[in-house]
Design a protein around this motif. Sequence first.
Motif, PDB file in Angstrom:
ATOM      1  N   MET A   1      -0.422  -0.085   5.015  1.00 35.53           N
ATOM      2  CA  MET A   1      -0.395   1.338   4.686  1.00 35.53           C
ATOM      3  C   MET A   1       0.280   2.047   5.845  1.00 35.53           C
ATOM      4  O   MET A   1       0.209   1.572   6.991  1.00 35.53           O
ATOM      5  CB  MET A   1      -1.820   1.860   4.491  1.00 35.53           C
TER       6      MET A   1
ATOM      7  N   ARG B   1       1.845   3.229   0.888  1.00 40.29           N
ATOM      8  CA  ARG B   1       1.248   1.899   0.962  1.00 40.29           C
ATOM      9  C   ARG B   1       2.203   0.868   0.404  1.00 40.29           C
ATOM     10  O   ARG B   1       3.023   1.175  -0.471  1.00 40.29           O
ATOM     11  CB  ARG B   1      -0.080   1.869   0.215  1.00 40.29           C
TER      12      ARG B   1
ATOM     13  N   PHE C   1      -5.796  -4.277  -0.472  1.00 36.93           N
ATOM     14  CA  PHE C   1      -5.167  -3.010  -0.789  1.00 36.93           C
ATOM     15  C   PHE C   1      -4.993  -2.758  -2.279  1.00 36.93           C
ATOM     16  O   PHE C   1      -4.994  -1.635  -2.715  1.00 36.93           O
ATOM     17  CB  PHE C   1      -3.776  -2.944  -0.128  1.00 36.93           C
TER      18      PHE C   1
ATOM     19  N   TYR D   1     -10.725   1.888   4.125  1.00 38.69           N
ATOM     20  CA  TYR D   1     -10.543   1.645   2.697  1.00 38.69           C
ATOM     21  C   TYR D   1     -11.791   2.071   1.938  1.00 38.69           C
ATOM     22  O   TYR D   1     -12.874   2.168   2.514  1.00 38.69           O
ATOM     23  CB  TYR D   1     -10.226   0.178   2.435  1.00 38.69           C
TER      24      TYR D   1
ATOM     25  N   ASN E   1       1.336  -2.668  -1.082  1.00 36.17           N
ATOM     26  CA  ASN E   1       0.272  -3.622  -1.382  1.00 36.17           C
ATOM     27  C   ASN E   1       0.699  -5.067  -1.129  1.00 36.17           C
ATOM     28  O   ASN E   1      -0.100  -5.898  -0.718  1.00 36.17           O
ATOM     29  CB  ASN E   1      -0.185  -3.462  -2.830  1.00 36.17           C
TER      30      ASN E   1
END
Length: 121
Positions: free
Chosen positions: A78, A71, A29, A97, A73
């Motif tokens: 997400m 999101r 991410f 993604y 990370n």
Amino acid sequence: QVQLVESGGGLVQPGGSLRLSCEASISIFTIRPMGWHRQGPGKQRELVASITSGGSTTYADSVKGRFTISRDNAKNSMYLQMNGLKAEDTAVYYCNYGRLGSSSYMPIGSWGQGTQVTVSS
């Protein structure tokens, strides 16, 4: 290969809310743009919302003001907060993604199973 798992769907009445989650099997991410898509009955898959690694967001006109993409990370996750749901939001929702370091979103991953959202009274 990265696996994406969507969850949080269900049956909700019109006007209700749901929060969808997308988790990745590995840490992808941090510097990739991400997006939520949906495919309704008899329809093509469409992009609902996207978010860059820096947190900039875009939304389809049909969901602006009702859906919020976010999101985390650190958690490889997400989310899609969906409020004011309508019957036309009924669909299977998928996450995906984009390219590493890209400033814009274009899905490149394999599609997961998705999570079904049904809006009905």
